[in-house]
Write a protein that holds these residues in place. Structure first.
Motif, PDB file in Angstrom:
ATOM      1  N   ILE A   1     -14.419  15.756   3.798  1.00 26.14           N
ATOM      2  CA  ILE A   1     -13.343  14.760   3.717  1.00 26.14           C
ATOM      3  C   ILE A   1     -13.079  14.152   5.092  1.00 26.14           C
TER       4      ILE A   1
ATOM      5  N   THR B   1      -6.941  13.520   4.887  1.00 26.69           N
ATOM      6  CA  THR B   1      -7.294  12.100   4.982  1.00 26.69           C
ATOM      7  C   THR B   1      -6.309  11.349   5.868  1.00 26.69           C
TER       8      THR B   1
ATOM      9  N   THR C   1     -11.820  10.991  -0.926  1.00 29.27           N
ATOM     10  CA  THR C   1     -11.507  12.294  -1.510  1.00 29.27           C
ATOM     11  C   THR C   1     -12.427  12.687  -2.665  1.00 29.27           C
TER      12      THR C   1
ATOM     13  N   GLY D   1      -6.302  17.727   0.563  1.00 29.84           N
ATOM     14  CA  GLY D   1      -7.178  16.557   0.719  1.00 29.84           C
ATOM     15  C   GLY D   1      -6.419  15.335   1.202  1.00 29.84           C
TER      16      GLY D   1
END
Length: 164
Positions: free
Chosen positions: A3, A61, A49, A57
């Motif tokens: 990610i 990010t 994602t 996640g």
């Protein structure tokens, strides 16, 4: 960790896209540009994602985007020449009443857009403008010619958003 890599690549891609789209400010986006930017949010989420809807996640990010934004700001202050690449530079679009059509075309700004911006600042004709500068943020700064009587109605820098 994937990610983090995806977020970094997407950050770079979004930066390139916003530089390519031009100097329009959010208030003057064309319909297509507005749709592009709204849609990008969902596409970015899916690309970064890959259906990972977890809290972790999302935090990862956003953290990567935030850290890259801070790093870019820091680099811009440390190496001023980098700012011209990351943010752009101001360009002269009118010099002594004459529009520079080459620069206007390159910046995707029409003569009608320039005239509309000038009228908003009280200029009736391009010949009344000594200089007009398209700033890196998409605004146009106008500097009036001084008449022989010493009265320069709109002298000084005046800004209005560009429409291009």
């Amino acid at each position: 960790m994937e990610i983090v890599y995806r977020a970094a690549v997407m950050f770079l891609f979004l930066w390139i896209i916003t530089r390519v789209v031009g100097r329009s400010t959010v208030g003057e986006l064309s319909t297509f540009q507005l749709i592009l930017f709204i849609t990008m949010g969902d596409m970015v989420q899916q690309a970064v994602t890959q259906q990972d809807y977890s809290f972790t996640g999302g935090v990862l990010t956003i953290s990567v985007f935030t850290l890259l934004t801070i790093a870019l700001s820091w680099a811009n202050t440390r190496w001023p020449r980098l700012r011209a690449i990351t943010h752009g530079v101001a360009v002269l679009i009118v010099d002594h009443g004459e529009p520079d059509m080459t620069v206007l075309r390159r910046e995707r700004m029409s003569l009608d857009d320039l005239m509309a911006a000038a009228r908003q600042q009280g200029f009736e004709r391009l010949s009344d403008i000594r200089l007009a500068v398209l700033e890196a943020n998409g605004q146009v700064s106008f500097f009036a010619r001084q008449d022989s009587g010493g009265e320069g109605g709109n002298s000084g820098a005046e800004q209005t958003p560009s429409v291009g």
